[in-house]
Write an enzyme that holds these catalytic residues in place. Sequence first.
Site, PDB file in Angstrom:
ATOM      1  N   SER A 132       7.141  -3.605   3.016  1.00  0.00           N
ATOM      2  CA  SER A 132       8.037  -4.509   3.759  1.00  0.00           C
ATOM      3  C   SER A 132       7.406  -5.056   5.026  1.00  0.00           C
ATOM      4  CB  SER A 132       9.329  -3.767   4.152  1.00  0.00           C
ATOM      5  OG  SER A 132       9.990  -3.321   3.017  1.00  0.00           O
ATOM      6  N   GLU A 155       8.997  -9.403  -3.443  1.00  0.00           N
ATOM      7  CA  GLU A 155       8.932 -10.639  -2.637  1.00  0.00           C
ATOM      8  C   GLU A 155       9.821 -10.551  -1.392  1.00  0.00           C
ATOM      9  OE1 GLU A 155       6.880 -12.702  -4.445  1.00  0.00           O
ATOM     10  OE2 GLU A 155       6.739 -14.309  -2.963  1.00  0.00           O
ATOM     11  N   GLU A 198       0.855  -1.196   0.000  1.00  0.00           N
ATOM     12  CA  GLU A 198       0.000   0.000   0.000  1.00  0.00           C
ATOM     13  C   GLU A 198       0.889   1.244   0.000  1.00  0.00           C
ATOM     14  OE1 GLU A 198      -3.176   0.009   2.846  1.00  0.00           O
ATOM     15  OE2 GLU A 198      -3.724  -2.077   2.386  1.00  0.00           O
ATOM     16  N   PRO A 199       0.292   2.437  -0.133  1.00  0.00           N
ATOM     17  CA  PRO A 199       1.114   3.648  -0.058  1.00  0.00           C
ATOM     18  C   PRO A 199       1.890   3.722   1.260  1.00  0.00           C
ATOM     19  CG  PRO A 199      -1.084   4.169  -0.864  1.00  0.00           C
ATOM     20  CD  PRO A 199      -1.105   2.724  -0.481  1.00  0.00           C
ATOM     21  N   GLN A 258      28.584  -4.424 -19.586  1.00  0.00           N
ATOM     22  CA  GLN A 258      29.895  -3.757 -19.703  1.00  0.00           C
ATOM     23  C   GLN A 258      30.737  -4.432 -20.789  1.00  0.00           C
ATOM     24  OE1 GLN A 258      30.164  -1.106 -17.977  1.00  0.00           O
ATOM     25  NE2 GLN A 258      32.278  -0.502 -18.299  1.00  0.00           N
ATOM     26  N   TRP A 282       1.509  -0.602  -6.464  1.00  0.00           N
ATOM     27  CA  TRP A 282       2.519  -1.463  -7.087  1.00  0.00           C
ATOM     28  C   TRP A 282       1.996  -2.860  -7.399  1.00  0.00           C
ATOM     29  CZ3 TRP A 282       5.648   2.343  -7.785  1.00  0.00           C
ATOM     30  CH2 TRP A 282       5.954   3.234  -6.749  1.00  0.00           C
ATOM     31  N   ARG A 287      34.683 -10.305 -30.504  1.00  0.00           N
ATOM     32  CA  ARG A 287      35.033  -8.883 -30.584  1.00  0.00           C
ATOM     33  C   ARG A 287      36.551  -8.671 -30.562  1.00  0.00           C
ATOM     34  NH1 ARG A 287      32.280  -4.439 -32.275  1.00  0.00           N
ATOM     35  NH2 ARG A 287      32.681  -2.596 -30.998  1.00  0.00           N
ATOM     36  N   HIS A 325      29.709  -6.003 -23.370  1.00  0.00           N
ATOM     37  CA  HIS A 325      29.154  -5.712 -24.706  1.00  0.00           C
ATOM     38  C   HIS A 325      29.381  -4.260 -25.129  1.00  0.00           C
ATOM     39  CE1 HIS A 325      26.962  -9.547 -24.438  1.00  0.00           C
ATOM     40  NE2 HIS A 325      26.753  -9.427 -25.723  1.00  0.00           N
ATOM     41  N   GLU A 366      16.882  -6.158   2.095  1.00  0.00           N
ATOM     42  CA  GLU A 366      17.020  -5.797   3.529  1.00  0.00           C
ATOM     43  C   GLU A 366      16.092  -6.654   4.386  1.00  0.00           C
ATOM     44  OE1 GLU A 366      16.507  -3.613   1.046  1.00  0.00           O
ATOM     45  OE2 GLU A 366      18.583  -2.902   0.937  1.00  0.00           O
TER      46      GLU A 366
HETATM   47  C1  LIG Z   1       7.512  -3.388 -10.412  1.00  0.00           C
HETATM   48  C2  LIG Z   1       6.962  -3.732  -9.061  1.00  0.00           C
HETATM   49  C3  LIG Z   1       5.973  -4.699  -8.961  1.00  0.00           C
HETATM   50  C4  LIG Z   1       5.408  -4.997  -7.712  1.00  0.00           C
HETATM   51  N1  LIG Z   1       4.383  -5.897  -7.640  1.00  0.00           N
HETATM   52  C5  LIG Z   1       3.726  -6.081  -6.453  1.00  0.00           C
HETATM   53  C6  LIG Z   1       2.561  -6.896  -6.370  1.00  0.00           C
HETATM   54  O1  LIG Z   1       2.135  -7.513  -7.352  1.00  0.00           O
HETATM   55  N2  LIG Z   1       1.895  -6.979  -5.185  1.00  0.00           N
HETATM   56  C7  LIG Z   1       2.329  -6.323  -4.080  1.00  0.00           C
HETATM   57  O2  LIG Z   1       1.694  -6.440  -3.035  1.00  0.00           O
HETATM   58  N3  LIG Z   1       3.445  -5.539  -4.114  1.00  0.00           N
HETATM   59  C8  LIG Z   1       4.142  -5.399  -5.269  1.00  0.00           C
HETATM   60  N4  LIG Z   1       5.278  -4.608  -5.340  1.00  0.00           N
HETATM   61  C9  LIG Z   1       5.699  -3.890  -4.147  1.00  0.00           C
HETATM   62  C10 LIG Z   1       6.933  -4.492  -3.473  1.00  0.00           C
HETATM   63  O3  LIG Z   1       6.582  -5.723  -2.876  1.00  0.00           O
HETATM   64  C11 LIG Z   1       7.413  -3.460  -2.452  1.00  0.00           C
HETATM   65  O4  LIG Z   1       7.989  -2.405  -3.191  1.00  0.00           O
HETATM   66  C12 LIG Z   1       8.409  -4.012  -1.466  1.00  0.00           C
HETATM   67  O5  LIG Z   1       7.771  -4.942  -0.608  1.00  0.00           O
HETATM   68  C13 LIG Z   1       9.027  -2.896  -0.607  1.00  0.00           C
HETATM   69  O6  LIG Z   1       8.025  -2.089  -0.067  1.00  0.00           O
HETATM   70  P1  LIG Z   1       8.098  -0.496  -0.243  1.00  0.00           P
HETATM   71  O7  LIG Z   1       8.407  -0.194  -1.660  1.00  0.00           O
HETATM   72  O8  LIG Z   1       6.867   0.079   0.330  1.00  0.00           O
HETATM   73  O9  LIG Z   1       9.343  -0.061   0.617  1.00  0.00           O
HETATM   74  P2  LIG Z   1       9.347   0.132   2.210  1.00  0.00           P
HETATM   75  O10 LIG Z   1       8.690  -1.005   2.880  1.00  0.00           O
HETATM   76  O11 LIG Z   1       8.888   1.493   2.515  1.00  0.00           O
HETATM   77  O12 LIG Z   1      10.922   0.050   2.484  1.00  0.00           O
HETATM   78  C14 LIG Z   1      11.822   1.080   1.994  1.00  0.00           C
HETATM   79  C15 LIG Z   1      13.245   0.539   2.027  1.00  0.00           C
HETATM   80  O13 LIG Z   1      13.589   0.220   3.382  1.00  0.00           O
HETATM   81  C16 LIG Z   1      14.074  -1.104   3.445  1.00  0.00           C
HETATM   82  N5  LIG Z   1      13.739  -1.698   4.748  1.00  0.00           N
HETATM   83  C17 LIG Z   1      12.530  -2.131   5.164  1.00  0.00           C
HETATM   84  N6  LIG Z   1      12.627  -2.635   6.406  1.00  0.00           N
HETATM   85  C18 LIG Z   1      13.925  -2.520   6.768  1.00  0.00           C
HETATM   86  C19 LIG Z   1      14.669  -2.879   7.941  1.00  0.00           C
HETATM   87  N7  LIG Z   1      14.068  -3.488   8.980  1.00  0.00           N
HETATM   88  N8  LIG Z   1      15.991  -2.590   7.976  1.00  0.00           N
HETATM   89  C20 LIG Z   1      16.607  -2.018   6.929  1.00  0.00           C
HETATM   90  N9  LIG Z   1      15.970  -1.669   5.801  1.00  0.00           N
HETATM   91  C21 LIG Z   1      14.644  -1.921   5.723  1.00  0.00           C
HETATM   92  C22 LIG Z   1      13.400  -1.822   2.285  1.00  0.00           C
HETATM   93  O14 LIG Z   1      14.102  -2.973   1.911  1.00  0.00           O
HETATM   94  C23 LIG Z   1      13.430  -0.738   1.222  1.00  0.00           C
HETATM   95  O15 LIG Z   1      14.691  -0.765   0.593  1.00  0.00           O
HETATM   96  C24 LIG Z   1       5.884  -4.331  -6.559  1.00  0.00           C
HETATM   97  C25 LIG Z   1       6.929  -3.384  -6.675  1.00  0.00           C
HETATM   98  C26 LIG Z   1       7.458  -3.088  -7.912  1.00  0.00           C
HETATM   99  C27 LIG Z   1       8.533  -2.062  -8.000  1.00  0.00           C
END
Ligand SMILES: Cc1cc2nc3c(=O)[nH]c(=O)nc-3n(C[C@H](O)[C@H](O)[C@H](O)COP(=O)(O)OP(=O)(O)OC[C@H]3O[C@@H](n4cnc5c(N)ncnc54)[C@H](O)[C@@H]3O)c2cc1C
Length: 391
Positions: A148, A375, A143-144, A348, A173, A280, A350, A379
């Site tokens: 994670s 997935e 969600e917005p 790189q 997403w 190459r 290529h 982190e």
């Molecule tokens: C192309 C694409 C397709 C997607 N498809 C789906 C989908 O089909 N269904 C769905 O539900 N979601 C989907 N997602 C969402 C994806 O699962 C999330 O982007 C991901 O889970 C991370 O959540 P966030 O982007 O809100 O980052 P946040 O949860 O806000 O985290 C921000 C950063 O902080 C890091 N972080 C989080 N916790 C910690 C910690 N404890 N310690 C250190 N670092 C931490 C994260 O790794 C990340 O780098 C998709 C995303 C993309 C880009």
Amino acid sequence: MSTLTEPALTGAWELPDELVALRDTVRRFMQAEVHPLEATLPHDAAGLPRDLLLPLQAKARNLGLWALQTPEEYGGAGLSVLGQAVVLEEASRCRMGAFFPALGAFGGNPPVVLYGASKEQWARFGQPVLDGTTTKPYTAISEPTGGSDPARAIQLKAVRDGDHFVLNGAKMWTSHAADADFGIVYARTGEGRDGISAFIVEKDTPGLTINRIDVMASFSPYELHFDEARVPVANLIGEEGQGFGQASSTLVTGRILYAAGPIGIAQRALEMACSWAKDREVFGGRLADKQGIQWMLVDSEVELRAARLLMYQAAWNADLGKDVRVDASVAKMYGTEAAFRVVDRCIQIHGALGLADELPLERWFRDLRVKRLGEGATEVQRVVIARDLLK
Ligand SMILES: Cc1cc2nc3c(=O)[nH]c(=O)nc-3n(C[C@H](O)[C@H](O)[C@H](O)COP(=O)(O)OP(=O)(O)OC[C@H]3O[C@@H](n4cnc5c(N)ncnc54)[C@H](O)[C@@H]3O)c2cc1C
């Protein structure tokens, strides 16, 4: 196919014979049917149009390549986790990469959460996916407020009103949402982890709008807006409050298999880089004879071998019924990170051609960047591994 449910790598880290045979069948199918077709598609095609997909599915079905991930009791082939990893790895060695198997080329696999669905829900939603008569469903967790930490971040509200739940809020997403006939949506029906429920949401649900979000990947995820969207109570999966447990139960195996596509893609990129380096000419000799290039190729080979073994080991342990939460995080994290590094090196090697859309490398680079976030980002996998190390 039933013998393929037998788990096992042999003691010498070799795949069992039936999985070698299966991998070779997939390889021949990809070379004969998919590679020529892909050459006719746009660079960023994320899947096949239905008129091309259906005949391809029929050919795959004739070879026994159908619903491989779905357990036999639900009508699928019931492949072991290791077998699934082998197929996904092999089938991702194409321009479409992991999209090709993921979008149903080998038959649709209903979302795992539907195994816990009622008979009516299975007949209406699960079976058509298995039969290939409906499109691949989406899964909306993020969600917005974040992805994670879904136990806290899920804010989409579902409030019971007679024989419906009324949904208000948003999902972000969500992959493939606009193309799917339905999706699995996790929403809040109460407080905490036990206040999350899973719903089947159909495409034409009043109050649901779906908007594309452009990202650097070759495909676009979508934002889902729920404004007084009415979902029948009959579309609740299991009981109210079981959603978090349902989602978590699919997570571990999903992480192992998530590594397979990137490893297959990176293997193909490495083969392309070896071949290019041998052809190459630079400074009066072959690129392949320069030690700097050899080391990039060697580092890639070593990382890919390690990534593959970690994934196979996690899959093997999963098939033996072991607790593979940590193995899965190790396999997912190392596999996706290593594959990204390999494709970067192959670009790189290529030179500028590596960035051109004549080759699939730049597309793979963008798609593999996403794999480090999806997935459970790198982190999040580190959190799982650290928790185990330090317990
Ligand atoms: C192309 C694409 C397709 C997607 N498809 C789906 C989908 O089909 N269904 C769905 O539900 N979601 C989907 N997602 C969402 C994806 O699962 C999330 O982007 C991901 O889970 C991370 O959540 P966030 O982007 O809100 O980052 P946040 O949860 O806000 O985290 C921000 C950063 O902080 C890091 N972080 C989080 N916790 C910690 C910690 N404890 N310690 C250190 N670092 C931490 C994260 O790794 C990340 O780098 C998709 C995303 C993309 C880009």
